[in-house]
Design an enzyme around this catalytic site. Structure first.
Site, PDB file in Angstrom:
ATOM      1  N   THR A  46       0.828  -1.208   0.000  1.00 58.78           N
ATOM      2  CA  THR A  46       0.000   0.000   0.000  1.00 58.78           C
ATOM      3  C   THR A  46       0.859   1.253   0.000  1.00 58.78           C
ATOM      4  O   THR A  46       0.433   2.311  -0.463  1.00 58.78           O
ATOM      5  CB  THR A  46      -0.948  -0.010   1.209  1.00 58.78           C
ATOM      6  OG1 THR A  46      -1.652  -1.252   1.229  1.00 58.78           O
ATOM      7  CG2 THR A  46      -1.947   1.126   1.168  1.00 58.78           C
ATOM      8  N   TYR A 134       4.876 -12.081   4.800  1.00 60.38           N
ATOM      9  CA  TYR A 134       3.758 -11.514   4.034  1.00 60.38           C
ATOM     10  C   TYR A 134       3.539 -12.383   2.803  1.00 60.38           C
ATOM     11  O   TYR A 134       4.362 -12.397   1.888  1.00 60.38           O
ATOM     12  CB  TYR A 134       4.085 -10.070   3.658  1.00 60.38           C
ATOM     13  CG  TYR A 134       3.038  -9.332   2.840  1.00 60.38           C
ATOM     14  CD1 TYR A 134       1.726  -9.782   2.721  1.00 60.38           C
ATOM     15  CD2 TYR A 134       3.375  -8.147   2.187  1.00 60.38           C
ATOM     16  CE1 TYR A 134       0.788  -9.084   1.976  1.00 60.38           C
ATOM     17  CE2 TYR A 134       2.444  -7.435   1.450  1.00 60.38           C
ATOM     18  CZ  TYR A 134       1.155  -7.914   1.342  1.00 60.38           C
ATOM     19  OH  TYR A 134       0.232  -7.214   0.606  1.00 60.38           O
ATOM     20  N   LYS A 162       1.273 -12.034   7.724  1.00 57.53           N
ATOM     21  CA  LYS A 162       0.181 -11.334   7.050  1.00 57.53           C
ATOM     22  C   LYS A 162      -0.250 -12.227   5.900  1.00 57.53           C
ATOM     23  O   LYS A 162       0.483 -12.396   4.919  1.00 57.53           O
ATOM     24  CB  LYS A 162       0.632  -9.960   6.541  1.00 57.53           C
ATOM     25  CG  LYS A 162      -0.461  -9.219   5.774  1.00 57.53           C
ATOM     26  CD  LYS A 162       0.056  -7.914   5.177  1.00 57.53           C
ATOM     27  CE  LYS A 162      -1.036  -7.235   4.342  1.00 57.53           C
ATOM     28  NZ  LYS A 162      -0.543  -5.992   3.697  1.00 57.53           N
ATOM     29  N   VAL A 204      -3.988  -6.567   8.954  1.00 55.00           N
ATOM     30  CA  VAL A 204      -3.162  -5.491   8.413  1.00 55.00           C
ATOM     31  C   VAL A 204      -4.025  -4.842   7.340  1.00 55.00           C
ATOM     32  O   VAL A 204      -4.246  -5.404   6.274  1.00 55.00           O
ATOM     33  CB  VAL A 204      -1.836  -6.008   7.839  1.00 55.00           C
ATOM     34  CG1 VAL A 204      -1.011  -4.835   7.286  1.00 55.00           C
ATOM     35  CG2 VAL A 204      -1.040  -6.743   8.912  1.00 55.00           C
TER      36      VAL A 204
END
EC number: 4.3.3.7
Length: 292
Positions: A46, A134, A162, A204
């Site tokens: 992001t 992640y 995540k 998250v």
């Protein structure tokens, strides 16, 4: 370290010329903390990490650490598809005082499970800080298997995941087989409540830029045993959670912030601004939240 339950994968604010705007970074941090964020992930997907230079990432880490001043954990996104570069950036981020590291599965290279294990082990070895894995196969092509995650969870400072592969069965397998000290976070806002129901620690979040207080309400309702209220909130919030991904992230969340009066600038190429139709849809979803 306990990273909390609602973490925000923070956008990277740019100025009119497309440079990182550190003044806006400070304002955004304060805005997110005031709206329920319990931890900040900096320079992740992001945050447009693939189009940030190393010096920009380091400036972001340093600025956020200074502004936060130990109020919440600051997690540095240091992952890439180059293990050596990721490990070196991890060392530099650690020296700047971040509280944790997040490392994404290596994209483009298509490594084996053994290669991914070695990649994450090398990053963990580069720091004493807790490391969050992640997994996002929609972007990286490779999917970190439950077996590999379990194996990695026994490296002492790999403490969380995540998970953004959207597979609840996979998440159950991970939660069942990893130590109690290892925490799974949903990497998809729209799966927050389902993930919580099978034992996830939290999320998250991207949507917490826009609906941070509501995300906290849902989290607190679930953790307080009021599952019906949590489910009602989840259904109410689902349209905006989905709407923020009608264009490649973070295109829509930056547009939504602008609609709400917080301009964090545009996105860097190869991402492009949202279409007028996408902006109108976001405007509609935000207006619907106000009246519902």
């Amino acid at each position: 370290m306990d990273f909390g339950h609602v973490l925000t994968a923070m956008v990277t604010p740019f100025d009119a010329k497309g440079n990182v705007d550190l003044e806006k970074v400070e304002r955004l941090v304060e805005f997110l903390l005031a709206n329920g964020t319990e931890g900040l992930v900096v320079a992740g997907t992001t945050g447009e990490s693939p189009t940030l230079r190393e010096e920009e990432k380091l400036a972001l880490f340093e600025k956020v650490v200074t502004v936060v001043n130990k109020r919440v954990p600051v997690i540095a996104g240091t992952g890439s598809n180059n293990t050596y570069v990721s490990a070196q950036l991890t060392k530099k981020a650690t020296a700047l005082g971040v509280d944790g590291i997040m490392a994404v599965t290596p994209y483009y290279n298509k490594p084996s499970q053994e290669g991914m294990y070695a990649h994450f082990a090398a990053i963990a070895e580069a720091t004493h800080l807790p490391v969050m894995l992640y997994n996002i196969p929609s972007r990286s092509v490779v999917n970190l298997s439950a077996e590999t995650i379990v194996k990695l969870s026994y490296i002492p400072n790999i403490t969380s995941l995540k998970e953004a592969n959207g597979d609840l069965d996979h998440m159950v397998s991970v939660i069942e087989q990893t130590p109690d000290t290892f925490h799974l976070y949903s990497g998809d806002d729209s799966l927050t409540l389902p993930a919580l129901s099978i034992g996830a620690k939290g999320v998250v979040s991207v949507a917490s830029h826009i609906i941070g207080p509501e995300m906290q309400q849902m989290m607190m309702a679930f953790r307080g045993g009021d599952v019906e209220h949590a489910a009602n909130l989840h259904r109410k919030l689902l349209p905006i959670m989905k709407g923020l991904f009608t264009a490649p992230n973070p295109t829509c969340v930056k547009a939504a912030l602008q609609i709400k009066g917080f301009d964090t600038g545009g996105v860097r190429l190869p991402l492009v601004p949202p279409t007028s139709e996408q902006r109108q849809h976001l405007q509609f979803l935000i207006e619907q939240l106000k009246v519902s």
